[in-house]
Design an enzyme around this catalytic site. Structure first.
Site, PDB file in Angstrom:
ATOM      1  N   GLY A 126     -15.618  -0.608  -3.429  1.00  0.00           N
ATOM      2  CA  GLY A 126     -14.773   0.346  -3.889  1.00  0.00           C
ATOM      3  C   GLY A 126     -15.338   1.706  -4.585  1.00  0.00           C
TER       4      GLY A 126
ATOM      5  N   TYR B  23       0.760  -1.126  -0.075  1.00  0.00           N
ATOM      6  CA  TYR B  23       0.001   0.061   0.026  1.00  0.00           C
ATOM      7  C   TYR B  23       0.772   1.145   0.028  1.00  0.00           C
ATOM      8  CZ  TYR B  23      -3.777  -3.334   1.079  1.00  0.00           C
ATOM      9  OH  TYR B  23      -4.752  -4.036   1.318  1.00  0.00           O
TER      10      TYR B  23
END
Ligand SMILES: NC(=O)c1ccc[n+]([C@@H]2O[C@H](COP(=O)([O-])OP(=O)(O)OC[C@H]3O[C@@H](n4cnc5c(N)ncnc54)[C@H](OP(=O)(O)O)[C@@H]3O)[C@@H](O)[C@H]2O)c1
Length: 307
Positions: free
Chosen positions: A214, A53
């Site tokens: 999302g 990430y």
């Protein structure tokens, strides 16, 4: 808020804070510390990270936050993941993702996560994705070493199919306490590939990533199918008295027989709180099926063709 048991040694908050987009939250280490404290006060103590990430930047920022107030470490559960490799060096013109679950890679990836976070151990380490080249015996050696060195307290998997979990298990006595998979009204693979039944058989909670699709249902340019889905979700939102559509998305997951712990991706606290609020709702069988019927992607159609 009732905590969720992940195996015998770990409990997590019923909603987990995902940090994939942490670098877009608009917070520095001090701002993140304030946010983490707010979440702790709300009982949201579990944070989901990964080495990839922000190219390691999310773990680094989290580590800088912990360094500001080290006592926070004992008030939270830290989850991280490793083993996705972005192959930009060998073929710079083709940014591809591959996976590496060799012993050396697992050890180095986990050690690098610990370094970036500035902590001695992780509460839970997930193998981010299965790899066709993984040798279960090697994986087992790496996990045993991390456990024996005290660097990882619990292990889990992510994006693994039931047979891939079983293959690893045949080589290790380490229990896998969860499988983190994509689960939402727009991703129902888990209903067709045996994942839910496998988790039920193991009495193992599933972690649902991208539980709010999302953000796909909030776009301005929705497809005809998505517009139809949103219409049904809105109807059910009004039926159950929810304030937002998010709550219906979470309630749909909570209605499953398997224990689902959503990993939120939003950078906004008020949206995280929708996942908490939704714990109070129980969709009727009809409402749950109305959503399945309207939203089900083609991948589950073959299994539920008569609905
Ligand atoms: N294991 C894996 O392979 C894997 C893969 C992907 C993700 N994850 C984990 O799962 C977490 C969540 O994934 P995700 O980000 O896909 O989850 P998500 O919660 O489904 O989606 C978050 C996105 O949706 C937007 N959104 C949410 N509610 C909204 C609303 N009411 N209106 C408009 N936009 C809204 C958010 O924007 P705002 O920030 O503006 O609210 C954000 O861009 C990640 O942080 C990561 O920890 C794991």
């Amino acid at each position: 808020m009732e905590r969720v048991h992940f195996g015998e040694k770990l409990t997590v908050s019923p909603v987990v804070i995902g940090t994939m987009n942490l670098l877009d939250w608009g917070v520095d280490a001090r701002g993140l510390l304030d946010r983490v404290k707010e979440y702790i006060d709300l009982g949201l103590t579990t944070f989901d990270l990964a080495d990839i990430y922000g190219g390691g930047g999310c773990e680094e920022l989290f580590g800088r936050m912990l360094a500001l107030e080290p006592s926070i470490r004992d008030k939270i559960e830290i989850i991280s993941k490793g083993c996705i490799v972005y192959d930009t060096l060998r073929r710079p013109y083709f940014v591809s993702e591959s996976y590496n679950l060799s012993k050396d890679y697992i050890l180095s990836a986990c050690n690098a996560s610990l370094r970036r976070l500035g902590v001695d151990s992780l509460d839970l380490y997930l193998l981010h994705r299965p790899c066709p080249l993984m040798d279960p015996a090697e994986v087992a050696e790496a996990l045993s070493q991390l456990r024996d060195e005290g660097k990882v307290k619990n292990f889990g998997l992510s994006n693994f199919l039931p047979e891939q979990i079983a293959a690893l298990e045949a080589y290790t006595d380490i229990p896998f306490v969860t499988n983190q998979i994509k689960m939402s009204v727009k991703c129902m693979d888990f209903l067709a590939d045996g994942t839910q039944e496998d988790a039920l058989r193991r009495k193992m909670p599933l972690m649902a990533y991208s539980p709010a699709c999302g953000g796909a249902l909030y776009r301005k340019d929705l497809s005809k199918d998505d517009l139809a889905t949103v219409e049904v979700l809105r109807e059910i939102q009004h039926e159950i008295g929810a304030e937002t559509l998010d709550e219906v998305l979470y309630a749909w997951l909570y209605r499953l027989p398997v224990k689902v712990v959503p990993v939120t991706g939003t950078g906004k606290k008020e949206r995280v709180l929708r996942a908490v609020k939704a714990l109070e709702y129980r969709l009727s069988r009809e409402q749950w099926y109305d959503i399945l019927r309207i939203a089900r992607p083609a991948d589950v159609s073959h299994k539920y063709h008569d609905i």
